[in-house]
Each structure stands twice: as C-alpha cells, then as structure tokens.
Design a protein around this motif. Structure first.
Motif, mmCIF file in Angstrom:
data_model
loop_
_atom_site.group_PDB
_atom_site.id
_atom_site.type_symbol
_atom_site.label_atom_id
_atom_site.label_comp_id
_atom_site.label_asym_id
_atom_site.label_seq_id
_atom_site.Cartn_x
_atom_site.Cartn_y
_atom_site.Cartn_z
ATOM 1 N N THR A 58 5.057 9.147 -7.813
ATOM 2 C CA THR A 58 4.704 7.619 -7.904
ATOM 3 C C THR A 58 3.407 7.385 -7.530
ATOM 4 O O THR A 58 2.421 6.750 -8.245
ATOM 5 C CB THR A 58 5.408 6.899 -6.833
ATOM 6 N N TRP A 59 2.716 8.170 -6.554
ATOM 7 C CA TRP A 59 1.006 8.045 -6.568
ATOM 8 C C TRP A 59 0.448 8.469 -7.721
ATOM 9 O O TRP A 59 -0.742 7.889 -8.023
ATOM 10 C CB TRP A 59 0.593 8.827 -5.205
ATOM 11 N N ALA A 60 0.862 9.453 -8.305
ATOM 12 C CA ALA A 60 0.192 9.845 -9.660
ATOM 13 C C ALA A 60 0.324 9.115 -10.680
ATOM 14 O O ALA A 60 -0.473 8.702 -11.473
ATOM 15 C CB ALA A 60 0.649 11.413 -10.128
ATOM 16 N N TYR A 61 1.649 8.293 -10.750
ATOM 17 C CA TYR A 61 1.429 7.283 -11.793
ATOM 18 C C TYR A 61 0.732 6.017 -11.399
ATOM 19 O O TYR A 61 -0.010 5.491 -12.241
ATOM 20 C CB TYR A 61 3.073 6.752 -11.732
ATOM 21 N N VAL A 62 0.715 5.653 -10.026
ATOM 22 C CA VAL A 62 0.050 4.476 -9.768
ATOM 23 C C VAL A 62 -1.535 4.720 -10.162
ATOM 24 O O VAL A 62 -2.308 3.757 -10.482
ATOM 25 C CB VAL A 62 -0.021 3.920 -8.313
ATOM 26 N N GLY A 63 -2.159 5.926 -9.846
ATOM 27 C CA GLY A 63 -3.462 6.244 -9.890
ATOM 28 C C GLY A 63 -3.794 6.772 -11.265
ATOM 29 O O GLY A 63 -4.843 7.290 -11.641
ATOM 30 N N SER A 64 -2.616 6.816 -12.107
ATOM 31 C CA SER A 64 -3.032 7.153 -13.630
ATOM 32 C C SER A 64 -3.559 8.634 -13.364
ATOM 33 O O SER A 64 -4.731 8.978 -14.234
ATOM 34 C CB SER A 64 -3.808 6.246 -14.552
ATOM 35 N N ASP A 65 -2.850 9.581 -12.812
ATOM 36 C CA ASP A 65 -3.358 10.943 -12.769
ATOM 37 C C ASP A 65 -2.689 11.642 -14.037
ATOM 38 O O ASP A 65 -1.799 12.277 -14.019
ATOM 39 C CB ASP A 65 -3.051 11.813 -11.564
ATOM 40 N N PHE A 66 -3.690 11.788 -15.017
ATOM 41 C CA PHE A 66 -3.514 12.196 -16.325
ATOM 42 C C PHE A 66 -3.454 13.753 -16.468
ATOM 43 O O PHE A 66 -3.312 14.385 -17.245
ATOM 44 C CB PHE A 66 -4.030 11.493 -17.511
ATOM 45 N N SER A 67 -3.318 14.388 -15.238
ATOM 46 C CA SER A 67 -3.338 15.738 -15.405
ATOM 47 C C SER A 67 -1.887 16.366 -15.188
ATOM 48 O O SER A 67 -1.674 17.359 -15.117
ATOM 49 C CB SER A 67 -4.267 16.679 -14.083
ATOM 50 N N VAL A 68 -1.015 15.280 -14.843
ATOM 51 C CA VAL A 68 0.241 15.483 -14.598
ATOM 52 C C VAL A 68 0.938 15.221 -16.164
ATOM 53 O O VAL A 68 0.681 14.018 -16.350
ATOM 54 C CB VAL A 68 1.048 14.540 -13.794
ATOM 55 N N MET A 69 1.686 15.955 -16.740
ATOM 56 C CA MET A 69 1.993 15.907 -18.078
ATOM 57 C C MET A 69 3.189 14.520 -17.906
ATOM 58 O O MET A 69 2.911 13.613 -19.164
ATOM 59 C CB MET A 69 3.010 17.056 -18.375
ATOM 60 N N ASN A 70 3.870 14.413 -17.059
ATOM 61 C CA ASN A 70 4.841 13.470 -17.190
ATOM 62 C C ASN A 70 4.303 11.975 -17.017
ATOM 63 O O ASN A 70 4.501 11.035 -17.984
ATOM 64 C CB ASN A 70 5.895 13.634 -15.867
ATOM 65 N N VAL A 71 2.988 11.979 -16.503
ATOM 66 C CA VAL A 71 2.357 10.721 -16.469
ATOM 67 C C VAL A 71 1.637 10.428 -17.756
ATOM 68 O O VAL A 71 1.534 9.172 -18.289
ATOM 69 C CB VAL A 71 1.391 10.821 -15.148
ATOM 70 N N VAL A 72 1.195 11.469 -18.125
ATOM 71 C CA VAL A 72 0.420 11.251 -19.767
ATOM 72 C C VAL A 72 1.612 10.906 -20.736
ATOM 73 O O VAL A 72 1.262 9.771 -21.322
ATOM 74 C CB VAL A 72 0.069 12.741 -20.264
ATOM 75 N N GLN A 73 2.949 11.475 -20.810
ATOM 76 C CA GLN A 73 3.670 10.935 -21.604
ATOM 77 C C GLN A 73 4.149 9.744 -21.523
ATOM 78 O O GLN A 73 4.868 9.276 -22.250
ATOM 79 C CB GLN A 73 5.033 12.028 -21.689
ATOM 80 N N ASN A 74 4.333 9.038 -20.214
ATOM 81 C CA ASN A 74 4.974 7.961 -19.865
ATOM 82 C C ASN A 74 4.319 6.783 -19.407
ATOM 83 O O ASN A 74 4.836 5.548 -19.104
ATOM 84 C CB ASN A 74 6.063 8.206 -19.121
ATOM 85 N N SER A 75 2.900 6.956 -19.260
ATOM 86 C CA SER A 75 1.994 6.014 -18.696
ATOM 87 C C SER A 75 0.678 5.805 -19.239
ATOM 88 O O SER A 75 0.814 6.222 -20.304
ATOM 89 C CB SER A 75 1.930 6.164 -17.270
#
Lengths: 664, 378
Positions: A58-75
């Motif tokens: 969740t923290w990665a999503y909120v901070g838009s951490d685009f080093s996480v593949m899942n965040v890149v693909q869905n946020s």
C-alpha cells in the motif's frame, strides 16, 4: 527498503504458516499442551507478517513507487489517493494478497477469541487455517508476486482500468473477500473437528458466529457488486447470471444453508454429517469461485491453457483441499452419531427443507456455470479446431432457479414459527393467517389494477409482503400475552433475544428484495437517439436532452449528455450520463446517470455520440432500490444476531400465550 | 542503507522465530488453559442456566423446559464421562517433542525464508517513491525526456486549459510513437489557442499516424482547414495528396506530389519521400526546387564543398554581429560537426553560449545539442 521488507515479511508469513499448519496439529494428535500452545502466537505472528507485507505494498502505491512492477501496471501518479489505496486490490496480485490478509485476519480473530474453545479443536482449526494460508502464500510468491521490481523504473504508471476506478468497486472486493474467506473458518472448523473425530453441539456453538460473520459480508459484497454492475456497465440490469456473479452466489447459497443447519446442530445435536459437508462445500465453492475468476478460464478455456501456471496452481490447491477434506469426511462420516430425533413437521424439519432447496439451487447454479466450460474443454480436447461453445444465460436460471426459490420463500415464515422437535403446522398456519391473507389480497389487488401487465410481478410483491408480515408476526406472537397491555408487549418484544430479532429482520430483508425484483417487471425501457432540445417519454416521466458537452475530470475527459427529467411539466432535476476516457487510455467507459425518485430510479446511459445527437438508453425502474436495500437488511439481521451474546440453548420453542406462564 | 535492510530483515526473522519459541519455552502452559472437557461441561452448564432463566421469564413453557433440561443434563453427563475417559489417554507434555518443535522454529524458519527471499527479492534495490525521485531530478543536468514528459503530463492534468503545455508535449508524444496522445494534445492546443496551419497540419498528421497511415475524414478536415488559412502549408498538401492516392485518384496524387516537389529542396527528406510516392505510383521522379540547396547539390564534389563552406562562414560572420539567433547558432554548430570539424563546432558552441548569456532556454538547447553531438557543451 520498505518494499523489500514487505516482500520478506510475506516470505516469513509463508514460513510461519507452515509452522502453524504442522506444530499445533502434531500437538493435538499427541495431546501435548506445549505444542498446542504454539497455535495462537503463530497465528498472530502470521497475521502481523501478512499485514506488514500488505502495508508495504500500500505504501508503494500511495508513494507511486514505480520500481514495483505491480504499481507500474496498475497505478498512476495522478490517481486520487483513495484509488491508489483501492488500486492495491484492484489487480490480480494485490487481490490475492488481500485474500491471504483476510485469511490471516480470520485466523488471528479465532486465536484472539479462542480462549474459551476446547484446546484441541482450536489447535486443529488454526492448523488447517495455516495450511490454507500456506498454499495461497506459496501461490502468491511463485506465480503472482506483487513485489516484483523493475529497473530502470519508469516515471509513470499505466493507470488503473477506468472501469475499476469507482467507489463501488473500491469497496466490493474487500467485502466479497471477507465473505469468501470467512467461510474458510467454517472449513477449518469442519476439517479440524473431523481430524479430531469429535463433532457435537459445542462445535456448532463455536463455528456459528464465524459463519454468520462471513455470510453478512458476503451478502453485502454481492449486493455491492450487483449495484456496481447496475450503474457502471450501462446495461440497466442488476444481475446477469454471469459466471463471475454465480461464483459468488454459490458460496452464498451453501453458506445460507450452513447457517441454518448449524442452528439445528447446536440446538438439537442433529444434522451433523450434513453440516460438516456444507462447511466443506461453502469454502470449496469460494475456492472454485476464486479459481474461475483468477485463472482466466472464464474468458476462454483457451486463454487458460496458454498461460496455465496460475490456473494449474489454483487447481492444485482446489484438488488438495477439497479432495482432502471430502476424503476425510468420507472416512469420518460413518462414526458421526446422530443426536436428537425430530418429527418431519418441526423447526428442524423446516430447516432440512430449507437446506434441501438451497443446496439444490446451489447445484443448479453450479451446473449452469460450469457445464459450458466443461463442454468447451472436453470438445476442445476432442476436436481442437472446433470446440462446442454454448452460453447458459438467464432463461436457464429463470427456469431452474426460480422454481426452487419460490417454495423456499413460502416456507420461510413457517420455518421460523414452528416449534423444535414436534411442530403444529395448523397452529402456525393460523398464526400466519394474517400475513398470508394480506399477501394474497395485495397480489390480487395489484393484479386487478394492472390488468394486461405482467402476471408474475403482483405475485412477487404479494410474496414479499407475506414474508415481511410473516417475520413481524413471529415477533408479535412471541411478545403477545393475553390481557397484557401494549406497553407490556413492547417491553416483551424488546426483551426478546437479539437473535430472534435478527432472524425476523433477515427474513423480512428477503421479502424486501423479492418486492424489488418483482417490480422490475414494471420497468420501462427506451432506446432513442435525441438531438439537443428533443424529448422522449419514459413511463410517467419526460426526458429532454439539453446539451452534449465535453468536460474534464482530474484524470479523465468525458462527453456528457445533459438530460432534464420532468413529470407533468415539473422539472425533477438533471441527469448527466457520459462517456469517459481516462488519461493514457483510449477505451471509453460509460457512466450511467441515476436519479432516485422514491424507491425507483431513472437510469440513463449514453451509447453512440454523434456530432449533433446522442444515442441514449433510458430506463424507469420502479422500486429498484429495494433489491439492494433488502440485502442490506438481511446483513443487518445477521449482524444483530451476531450481537446476541447469550449462549444459545437447546430449548424448545418459546411459550405460547395459551399456556399460562409464571409471573415475571 | 544497504546494511540497514539486512538489520530490518534480521529483526523480522527474529520476531517470527520468537513468536513460536515463546509458547514452547513456557512451563506447563496447560495448567493455565482450561481443559477441553471443562469447556464442554461449562457449555452445557450455561445451557442449563439459560433454560432456567427463560423458564422464569415465561419464554418457555414448563413442560418444554423440563424436556430441554433433561436433554442438556444428559449431554453434560456425557461430557463428564468423556472427560474421565480421555484425561489420561494422551501423552501430555513431552520435552523431546518440545525440543523438535523449537528446533523447527529456530532453524526451519530462517532456513526456509532467507534462501526463498534471496531467490525472489532484490534486497539491494531501494524503494523509489515518485516524490523523492522528482526531488532528485530537480538538478537540471539530470532531466531526461521521459521525466520531462511525466512532469508536463502532471501539470496538464491539473491545468488542462494550458494550451502551451499541450503544444509542447504534442511533438514529444509524436516522437515517442504515442500518436493517439499526440493527436489529443494537438486538438487541445487548437481548442485552447486557436487554429494555425502548423497546429492543424500536425494534428492531422498525428491522426494519420494513429490510424496506421490512413488519411481519415477527420484528418482530411484538419488539412483542409490548414490549407484554407495558408495554401502553402507543406505537410497539409502532402497528406491531401496522399489522401487522393488512397482514394484511388492517382492522377491527382501525382500532380500534387509534383507540385510539392518543385518547391522541395533537392536531397531533402521531403524530396525523397515525394519521389518514393511517385515511384510507387509508377511516375518518374520529379524535379526539385531551384533553391540554393538544389543548386549546390548539382555541383561537382569539390566546388560543392567550397560553396557550403562559404555559406557556413557567412552564417558565422552574421552571428558574430548579431548573436541572438538561437536557430542560427544551432545550424552553425551542426554544420561544423557535419563538415567534420569538431574544434570549430566546439568553438561555435562556446561563442554561442557566450552570445546567448541572457537567454537561458537558448543556452539549454545549445547544451543539449552539444551533448547530442558529443562535443561536450557543458
């Protein structure tokens, strides 16, 4: 750092789940209290680790951490905060993590409240829960890891599917999962008890609150999903017998049956074998639902075969857990001694009828959902180029499901009024005479008023009224006493156990939903193309297209049709259905415009937009809100029942007024 | 930082192991927990108490209460009997079992988690929340194209009516192959800033590109509007000709291509494209314009070089007098680079930077040119 710590916490949760699956069960088998004592702390630790992991994502999503593949693909960095948070579970990997989080949450709750449970039962239950968690954690880690990284990290994400960017869908999965996964506790209780070989009223006593909790959430989850489909998909329907919907309906039907059979088991020590089977089935159907939705078999059997890793893994989980549990069941079932005996006409008998009808309805949905898939798979294997594809839709379910639902509803008020062990059908019928009469009269009056209209709708409304009044009758008869004043009766009614109120409320909720469903037959539908300034009739209302205008939202652009709704020349307001295109996507989505008028709604969605005209789909849906309101009432009833802390007793039905009761 | 990760992972492992070891280390935990049969008996005792209470309050009639009481009492006795039977049947606590379980936690948990994590995870990779990355990227030397795009996009999302922004990002989208986005950006620029031939023709071009090279009705309309304002608009004319070709009107297309070619510099990309189109229609190559460039191209090798050098020197002289022409400086630097004279290019770059001391944007463009040509601007 936080991301990697979350990833590691997930791995540790897997290790802990294995410890939880092995050590307490070993302890229970060896009757070693030291090993059994591991169950609760291990369950807590597993919950903490999964929660840490979920928090990190969740923290990665909120901070838009685009080093996480899942965040890149869905946020997307521009997404509103709420949708960044809900984006975590709006995709495959994240939703599986939420699945496991809820699984661990239930394990933690059982552990927290397990102090009064028999130690061996608690150990076995938590161990089985640990084993289920282990399977799904391994699934996540090996095939659906949400913590996979990308280097170099992009500066923007691919955004969330615009259909999923919606408050309804933001809340829907957690509710649904709380329901689905909640049944894992019933499953674990059943398997744990079967392993131990002790199944009795005490077991039913402890499993009941959990089943009820899961059932309430599942009810709300299904209602929410249905409402979301209603206003987001733009088809104006509220239930499509779509496999994804059926996947949630099946556990609900089995869970509803389980809820009722557990009562019989708790109060009368009967229906043990059946209750065990239902506990296993309710969660098995949840698993099958997860498999159907997550493996991709629904889109096409072919797409499953082309990327089979996930599907095969879930299939393996299905086979191991359902197969294992059923084998255990077959092995233990013969030793389950039946408890109290009862006459066919009794509360128990009514609940058996309820179970038979619900289980048959569930089987019907099961066949209608899986048969097309099985057919396609088998014929595809037979002749790969030309698999048989059939689609089973509303006609099948209307022809099979409704005839089962109808007698079930007729029986509901009888069931809740009959006495345990040996009931008096005639006496119950007398008490229900008022509800029956009013239901019939309502149906006939409406039928007479709407001659030439749909026939089933008045019958449905009559049925709904009968259900609501039947529930009220039950409360009234229990509160009634000859010669007592209204005040006394009200006090007696208030003094009734909360579970009695809960039962009545839930059953009345069924009536509310039935009325809402029946009323859909009176809906009006109109598909028109209007130019600005033109009007069309919709039932009692007139809809005028005022303008077609573009508009910008925070991360989307839309073309909105401004529609004014009037009745007898009186303006009631403006509807603004639109076509929406999210930034960075090209596929437009439709946003329905809804205007609530009483319990009905005017529903508008935009089809083709031409330079100077808009294709519109307009509906007037009388009393449509009752469908979902009824589901909320059902869930509230369940919640009320859950608040009843009194240990339930194996007592016969409450005293009737004819029998003089001792003074209070 | 890297060390810190390992400390956190170690702490997490410790917590997990501790959660399992703690209950195992407690002495005789059974003593405090209620035995299972005790709970059973308690359950039926509660049932009995409830029956009494309900009977008192008149919720059950006495006969039924008696039946219920008998039933609950029978189950209570059963529970008590089971209690006796099973009390001594089990093994009870065992030190050996406890040691095996403790070993499982102490060794098993780290032995499973660490290798599994090392296979799946990337412990050395830091988290990269966007805000931190953007802060770091504030240093102007660090800006890359993608990031600039991200920033402009973010800006436009907040101020969708900034036409300049749309106009700036549109060609970037085009270069990145995001034709849909380019078309949308141009259409926004046109909507907000108004129609100009350049915006219209670029909008049309983006539409064509996003449509796999087919000139759609929308695109055609854009080109027509551009030509209405300025009939000489080159791209619009070219795509109108292409539209004719796609509609099967080869004659009109050939005529239009030829007309365009007569004004195109020989050797230019446009001339090459036009000749390719003409060839595909079976027409001979067209004559190109009689421009200085066309004339130079026709010269023999030696003379041509001399002519070009002359033009470059003219430009250099002009810029020495008036140094405010950024385009001129860029052309000069590029020319020297193409002529294979990196020293002069570097010199021109330095002079340009000096002359443009008041023009940040211009100097930025020169710097990036320098990097592009690898002659070291800054």
């Amino acid at each position: 750092m936080i991301v990697e710590a979350g990833h590691y916490a997930l791995v540790l949760a897997f290790a802990l789940s294995l410890v939880l699956a092995v050590v307490p069960m070993w302890g229970a088998a060896a009757r070693d209290p030291a090993l059994m004592a591991v169950a609760r702390p291990a369950a807590f630790a597993m919950l903490v680790m999964v929660a840490l992991s979920y928090g990190a994502l969740t923290w990665a999503y909120v901070g838009s951490d685009f080093s996480v593949m899942n965040v890149v693909q869905n946020s997307h960095s521009m997404k509103p905060l709420a949708y960044k948070i809900s984006g975590v579970w709006a995709n495959h990997e994240g939703s599986m993590l939420l699945w496991v989080l809820i699984l661990a949450l239930f394990a933690g709750l059982v552990a927290a409240r397990g102090g009064r449970m028999p130690a061996r039962l608690l150990s076995n239950v938590l161990a089985v829960q640990g084993a289920v968690a282990a399977a799904f954690l391994l699934f996540i880690l090996t095939t659906s890891n949400p913590f996979a990284r990308v280097a170099p990290a992009p500066f923007e994400g691919d955004g969330l599917n615009p259909i999923l960017q919606d408050p309804g869908l933001a809340i829907h999965p957690p509710l649904l999962y709380l329901g689905y996964v909640g049944f894992s506790i019933a499953f674990s209780f059943a398997v744990g008890a079967l392993i131990e070989g002790r199944i009795d009223a005490v077991w039913a006593r402890f499993v009941r609150p959990w089943t009820l909790t899961a059932w309430c959430f599942l009810t709300l989850g299904i209602a929410m999903g249905s409402y979301w489909a209603y206003y987001e998909l733009g088809w104006g329907g509220w239930w499509f017998w779509d496999p994804v919907e059926n996947a949630s309906l099946m556990p609900w039907l089995a869970g509803t049956a389980l809820l009722h059979s557990t009562v019989v088991m708790e109060k009368r020590d009967a229906l043990k074998v059946w209750t065990m089977l239902l506990s296993i089935l309710a969660f098995s159907l949840s698993l099958i639902g997860t498999f159907l939705v997550r493996s991709g078999v629904l889109t096409s059997v072919h797409s499953f075969a082309s990327d089979p890793a996930r599907g095969v893994f879930i299939l393996a989980i299905l086979v191991v857990f359902i197969g294992g549990a059923l084998t255990l069941f077959a092995w233990r079932a013969p030793v389950l001694r039946q408890g109290g005996v009862f006459a066919p006409v009794s509360r128990e008998g009514a609940l058996v009828l309820n179970n038979l009808l619900l289980a048959t309805a569930c089987a019907t949905v099961f066949v209608g959902t899986l048969y097309p898939l099985a057919l396609e798979a088998v014929t595809g294997w037979w002749s790969p180029d030309n698999p048989s594809k059939i689609s089973v839709g509303a006609p099948f379910f209307n022809a099979t499901f409704l005839p089962l639902a109808f007698p079930l509803m007729l029986a509901i008020p009888f069931g809740q009024s009959l006495a345990w062990k040996r009931g008096d059908l005639l006496g119950v019928a007398q008490r229900l005479a008022f509800a029956i009469a009013v239901g019939v009269v309502v149906a006939i009056v409406i039928l007479a008023l709407t001659v030439g209209g749909p026939v089933l709708a008045p019958v449905g409304v009559g049925l709904g009224v009968y259900l609501i009044l039947g529930s009220a009758t039950e409360i009234a008869t229990r509160a009634w006493r000859r010669g007592a004043g209204l005040g006394v009766m009200l006090r007696r009614a208030a003094g009734l156990p909360r579970s009695a109120w809960g039962t009545a409320l839930s059953h009345a909720g069924v009536g509310v939903t039935v009325i809402g469903i029946a009323a859909t037959a009176w809906g009006v539908e109109s598909i028109v193309t209007l130019q600005p300034g033109q009007s069309t009739r919709l039932g009692d209302y007139t809809v005028t297209l005022e303008a077609v205008t573009p508009r910008n939202g925070p991360d989307y652009r839309e073309t909105v049709a401004r529609l004014r709704v009037t009745r007898d020349g009186q303006s009631l307001g403006v509807l603004e259905p639109g076509k929406r295109v999210m930034v960075g996507r090209s596929m437009p989505t439709s946003e329905a415009g809804l205007m609530t008028l009483g319990l009905g709604q005017v529903y508008a969605s935009v089809g083709e937009i031409e330079p100077n005209a808009a294709g519109l789909r307009l509906y007037w849906k009388p009393m449509v809100l009752l469908i979902w309101l009824g589901a909320v009432v059902m869930a509230l009833g369940g919640g009320l029942s859950l608040l009843d802390r009194r240990a339930r007793i194996g007592a016969p039905a409450p005293a009737r007024a004819a029998v003089p009761a001792p003074a209070e | 930082m890297a060390m810190f990760v390992w400390i956190v992972l170690a702490l997490l492992t410790g917590a997990a192991v501790f959660a399992v070891l703690l209950p195992l280390s407690r002495q005789a935990p059974a003593a405090s927990a209620p035995g299972e049969t005790a709970t059973d008996a308690a359950f039926y005792r509660t049932q009995l108490a409830e029956i009494e209470r309900d009977a008192e309050r008149g919720l059950i009639d006495p006969a039924d209460a008696e039946t219920a009481r008998v039933e609950a009492a029978r189950r209570l006795l059963g529970a008590a009997r089971r209690d006796k039977a099973t009390e001594h049947a089990g093994g009870g606590a065992s030190l050996r079992r406890r040691r095996v379980a403790a070993l499982l936690a102490l060794v098993g948990i780290p032995l499973l988690s660490l290798p599994l994590y090392l296979r799946l995870g990337q412990p050395d990779m830091p988290s990269m929340p966007l805000s931190a990355r953007v802060d770091r990227a504030r240093d102007p030397g660090q800006i890359d194209l993608q990031e600039a795009m991200a920033r402009i996009e973010a800006h436009l999302a907040q101020k969708p009516d900034d036409g300049q922004g749309h106009e700036v990002i549109a060609p970037v989208y085009m270069n990145a192959g995001r034709y849909d986005d380019a078309a949308r950006a141009w259409s926004n620029a046109i909507r907000i800033l108004g129609e100009t031939p350049r915006r219209l023709e670029n909008y049309g071009e983006a539409l064509v590109a996003s449509n796999n090279g087919i000139v759609s009705a929308d695109a055609r309309q854009a080109f027509d509007s551009a030509l209405k304002i300025d009939p000489a608009t080159v791209k619009a004319r070219f795509y109108r000709a292409l539209a004719s070709e796609q509609e099967g009107d080869a004659q009109a297309a050939i005529a239009a291509y030829r007309a365009l070619a007569s004004q195109a510099p020989a050797g230019s990309a446009l001339a090459a494209t036009l000749n390719a189109r003409l060839a595909s229609l079976g027409a001979p190559p067209a004559d190109t314009a009689d421009s200085p460039a066309g004339a130079i191209a026709a010269m023999p090798e030696g003379e041509r070089m001399a002519a070009i050098r002359g033009m470059v020197e003219n430009l250099s002289a002009r810029l020495a007098q008036d140094g405010s022409d950024v385009e001129g400086w860029i052309r000069l630097v590029r020319s020297y680079a193409v002529l294979g004279e990196p020293d002069k290019a570097r010199d021109a770059l330095a002079r340009g930077r000096a002359a443009l001391s008041g023009d940040e944007a211009g100097r930025g463009r020169l710097d990036s040119l320098g990097r592009e040509l690898n002659i070291g601007g800054s």
